[in-house]
Design an enzyme around this catalytic site. Sequence first.
Site, PDB file in Angstrom:
ATOM      1  CG  HIS A   1      -2.986   8.037  -0.018  1.00 41.68           C
ATOM      2  ND1 HIS A   1      -2.581   7.400  -0.967  1.00 41.68           N
ATOM      3  CD2 HIS A   1      -2.023   7.716   1.010  1.00 41.68           C
ATOM      4  CE1 HIS A   1      -1.431   6.831  -0.829  1.00 41.68           C
ATOM      5  NE2 HIS A   1      -0.981   7.077   0.642  1.00 41.68           N
TER       6      HIS A   1
ATOM      7  CE1 TYR B   1      -5.215  -3.898  -2.186  1.00 38.74           C
ATOM      8  CE2 TYR B   1      -3.567  -4.378  -0.647  1.00 38.74           C
ATOM      9  CZ  TYR B   1      -4.632  -4.855  -1.450  1.00 38.74           C
ATOM     10  OH  TYR B   1      -4.907  -6.147  -1.136  1.00 38.74           O
TER      11      TYR B   1
ATOM     12  CG  ASP C   1      -0.367  -0.085   2.568  1.00 34.29           C
ATOM     13  OD1 ASP C   1      -0.186   0.889   3.548  1.00 34.29           O
ATOM     14  OD2 ASP C   1       0.493  -1.056   2.876  1.00 34.29           O
ATOM     15  CB  SER C   2       1.093   4.316   0.275  1.00 28.00           C
ATOM     16  OG  SER C   2       1.614   5.513   0.205  1.00 28.00           O
ATOM     17  CB  SER C   3       6.018   4.022   0.203  1.00 28.07           C
ATOM     18  OG  SER C   3       5.709   3.790   1.654  1.00 28.07           O
TER      19      SER C   3
END
Length: 307
Positions: free
Chosen positions: A281, A180, A152-154
């Site tokens: 986010h 994600y 997820d994200s980074s």
Amino acid sequence: MPLHPEIATFLAGLPTPPEGPLDPVAMRAGDEAHVAPPEERLPLHAVEDLTARTASGEVPVRIYTPAEADRHGVLVYFHGGAFFLGSLNTHDHIARSLAKETGLKVVSVGFRLAPEAAFPAGLDDCYAVVRWVAEEGESLAWDGTTLALAGDSSGGNLVAAVAAKAHDDGFDRITHQILYYPSLDLDFDVDRYASLRENAVGYGLETAGLKPFNAFYIDSGADPADPLVSPIKRADLTGLPPALVVTAEYDPMRDEGELYGRRLREAGVEAKVSRYEGAGHGFVQHFSWIPEYHAVFAETRDFLGRS
């Protein structure tokens, strides 16, 4: 649709962030303080902390076994946190939900973080653990079939970068990549993507915060022009594993994720892009208790072919 009312209520109650430079140590401690105690976590057949002895060194991992079985497929999970936040603990609930819903054994990676560990330490740890899973498959009771990546994200950035490194190295065991709301372009010029302007303020993660949050990674040697840092800059996406790219309607980084999905398809890679309406986010980490967002785990299961 508008921002989900429960998310809007939560965001309205957040305190004003303190002024001044970000303090990684204090922020990490704050995140850890909100981790649920073990007795309140989703129960699984087994959860075990191990040290993976890899080409990158010793890397802590947490292994989640959803049910008793002789063999399992494996999903390797990389947590988010702008490369300087997050841990096995702060994202434990995501790993548990992935294991529960997909039926896969989940290996969550405690990779090294910026700024203490310079680029590419964290990326190397993630890639090394994926190779370790394949090499140590017998001891992990891996069934030799599914070897998926998720983040997820980074963590989604790391998924894309690891998939690219594996392809370039001729390591072809990765079967799926799941991203994600990924951070795929660390060039934060607000004119690069419409979502950076459309979702700049008021939805949790704000466009103005992207540079300072990612500065620890960039200042540690991660060049935004490098495709292993900004995977969307990779010129040739052919041959990469099938992808599920999940985005959020009110995420500043929405458009880069969706562009990456389109580019994968144009390169002949099976890729599904799924936008979650009314979400911002971080919704998988913070709001997956809302039924319509918890569905992301069922979508992941279906993408993996385990419905």
